[in-house]
Design a protein around this motif. Structure first.
Motif, mmCIF file in Angstrom:
data_model
loop_
_atom_site.group_PDB
_atom_site.id
_atom_site.type_symbol
_atom_site.label_atom_id
_atom_site.label_comp_id
_atom_site.label_asym_id
_atom_site.label_seq_id
_atom_site.Cartn_x
_atom_site.Cartn_y
_atom_site.Cartn_z
ATOM 1 N N PRO A 60 12.076 6.536 -21.178
ATOM 2 C CA PRO A 60 10.361 6.586 -22.217
ATOM 3 C C PRO A 60 10.172 6.857 -22.888
ATOM 4 N N SER A 61 11.438 7.901 -23.383
ATOM 5 C CA SER A 61 10.539 9.000 -24.461
ATOM 6 C C SER A 61 12.437 9.944 -25.099
ATOM 7 N N ARG A 62 12.672 10.545 -26.056
ATOM 8 C CA ARG A 62 13.311 11.342 -25.870
ATOM 9 C C ARG A 62 13.226 12.370 -25.927
ATOM 10 N N ALA A 63 12.414 13.272 -25.532
ATOM 11 C CA ALA A 63 11.848 13.867 -24.956
ATOM 12 C C ALA A 63 13.324 13.489 -23.144
ATOM 13 N N ASP A 64 11.972 12.806 -22.645
ATOM 14 C CA ASP A 64 13.307 12.074 -21.380
ATOM 15 C C ASP A 64 14.572 11.814 -21.155
ATOM 16 N N ALA A 65 15.166 11.414 -22.130
ATOM 17 C CA ALA A 65 16.764 11.128 -22.425
ATOM 18 C C ALA A 65 17.006 13.129 -23.015
ATOM 19 N N ALA A 66 15.993 13.487 -23.923
ATOM 20 C CA ALA A 66 16.974 15.077 -24.015
ATOM 21 C C ALA A 66 17.580 16.192 -22.361
ATOM 22 N N ALA A 67 16.199 15.710 -21.420
ATOM 23 C CA ALA A 67 15.892 16.145 -20.546
ATOM 24 C C ALA A 67 17.459 16.001 -19.416
ATOM 25 N N PHE A 68 17.655 14.707 -19.438
ATOM 26 C CA PHE A 68 18.247 14.454 -18.795
ATOM 27 C C PHE A 68 19.978 14.818 -19.636
ATOM 28 N N LEU A 69 20.152 15.247 -20.342
ATOM 29 C CA LEU A 69 21.229 15.355 -21.450
ATOM 30 C C LEU A 69 21.405 17.315 -20.960
ATOM 31 N N GLU A 70 19.812 17.786 -20.662
ATOM 32 C CA GLU A 70 19.569 19.447 -20.039
ATOM 33 C C GLU A 70 19.327 19.426 -18.888
ATOM 34 N N ASP A 71 19.325 18.569 -17.684
ATOM 35 C CA ASP A 71 19.183 18.857 -16.857
ATOM 36 C C ASP A 71 20.581 20.031 -16.230
ATOM 37 N N PRO A 72 20.122 20.866 -15.626
ATOM 38 C CA PRO A 72 21.100 22.346 -15.249
ATOM 39 C C PRO A 72 21.866 21.382 -14.293
ATOM 40 N N GLU A 73 21.550 20.679 -13.022
ATOM 41 C CA GLU A 73 22.036 19.916 -12.419
ATOM 42 C C GLU A 73 22.573 18.758 -12.680
ATOM 43 N N ALA A 74 22.938 18.453 -13.820
ATOM 44 C CA ALA A 74 24.085 17.047 -13.847
ATOM 45 C C ALA A 74 25.198 17.696 -15.035
ATOM 46 N N GLN A 75 24.363 19.353 -15.252
ATOM 47 C CA GLN A 75 26.172 19.575 -16.394
ATOM 48 C C GLN A 75 27.695 19.537 -15.558
ATOM 49 N N ALA A 76 27.086 19.238 -14.516
ATOM 50 C CA ALA A 76 29.171 19.590 -14.008
ATOM 51 C C ALA A 76 29.432 18.715 -14.154
ATOM 52 N N LEU A 77 28.711 17.567 -13.531
ATOM 53 C CA LEU A 77 29.347 15.923 -13.983
ATOM 54 C C LEU A 77 28.998 15.593 -15.502
ATOM 55 N N TYR A 78 28.873 16.137 -16.639
ATOM 56 C CA TYR A 78 28.865 16.342 -17.494
ATOM 57 C C TYR A 78 30.195 16.849 -17.984
ATOM 58 N N ALA A 79 30.552 17.714 -17.243
ATOM 59 C CA ALA A 79 31.636 18.113 -17.382
ATOM 60 C C ALA A 79 33.114 17.574 -16.800
ATOM 61 N N VAL A 80 33.010 16.455 -15.738
ATOM 62 C CA VAL A 80 33.201 15.462 -15.628
ATOM 63 C C VAL A 80 33.669 14.580 -16.433
ATOM 64 N N ARG A 81 32.630 13.924 -17.095
ATOM 65 C CA ARG A 81 33.040 13.312 -17.909
ATOM 66 C C ARG A 81 33.676 13.245 -19.255
ATOM 67 N N HIS A 82 33.718 14.838 -19.815
ATOM 68 C CA HIS A 82 34.538 15.484 -20.879
ATOM 69 C C HIS A 82 35.519 15.223 -20.643
ATOM 70 N N GLY A 83 35.946 15.897 -18.778
ATOM 71 C CA GLY A 83 37.711 16.472 -19.067
ATOM 72 C C GLY A 83 38.320 14.540 -18.612
ATOM 73 N N THR A 84 37.413 14.376 -19.262
ATOM 74 C CA THR A 84 38.467 12.834 -17.525
ATOM 75 C C THR A 84 38.172 11.052 -19.218
#
Length: 96
Positions: A60-84
């Motif tokens: 819906p907004s840039r703020a929502d996209a940023a919140a998705f990227l900064e979500d502390p609960e999703a950081q482990a998933l981002y690490a999976v994407r970065h590693g694979t």
């Protein structure tokens, strides 16, 4: 104004990447996002860009996209994407 995350990626470890694929939709939805393009193989029509797979997410907004990227609960998933995968990610505003 809507915002879009555009991900250009190639998978290096499919088995390792699958937990990300299974879990990330809940985080996208949590932040009001939705898939516009989901892991498809693009056809290059011009230039020398050679993406292997593309994902486009709408928020819906840039703020929502940023919140998705900064979500502390999703950081482990981002690490999976970065590693694979090898990935490139951009955030762009829509034309509302």
């Amino acid at each position: 104004m809507k915002a879009y995350l555009v991900l250009d990626f190639s998978v290096r470890d499919l088995a390792g990447f699958l937990p990300y694929v299974e879990a990330i939709p809940a985080f996208i939805e949590k932040h009001g996002g939705r898939y516009i393009v989901r892991g498809t193989q693009p056809t290059v029509m011009e230039g020398d860009w050679a993406p292997e797979r593309m994902v486009i997410l709408e928020f819906p907004s840039r703020a929502d996209a940023a919140a998705f990227l900064e979500d502390p609960e999703a950081q482990a998933l981002y690490a999976v994407r970065h590693g694979t995968t090898l990935s490139k990610l951009v955030l762009v505003d829509g034309c509302d």
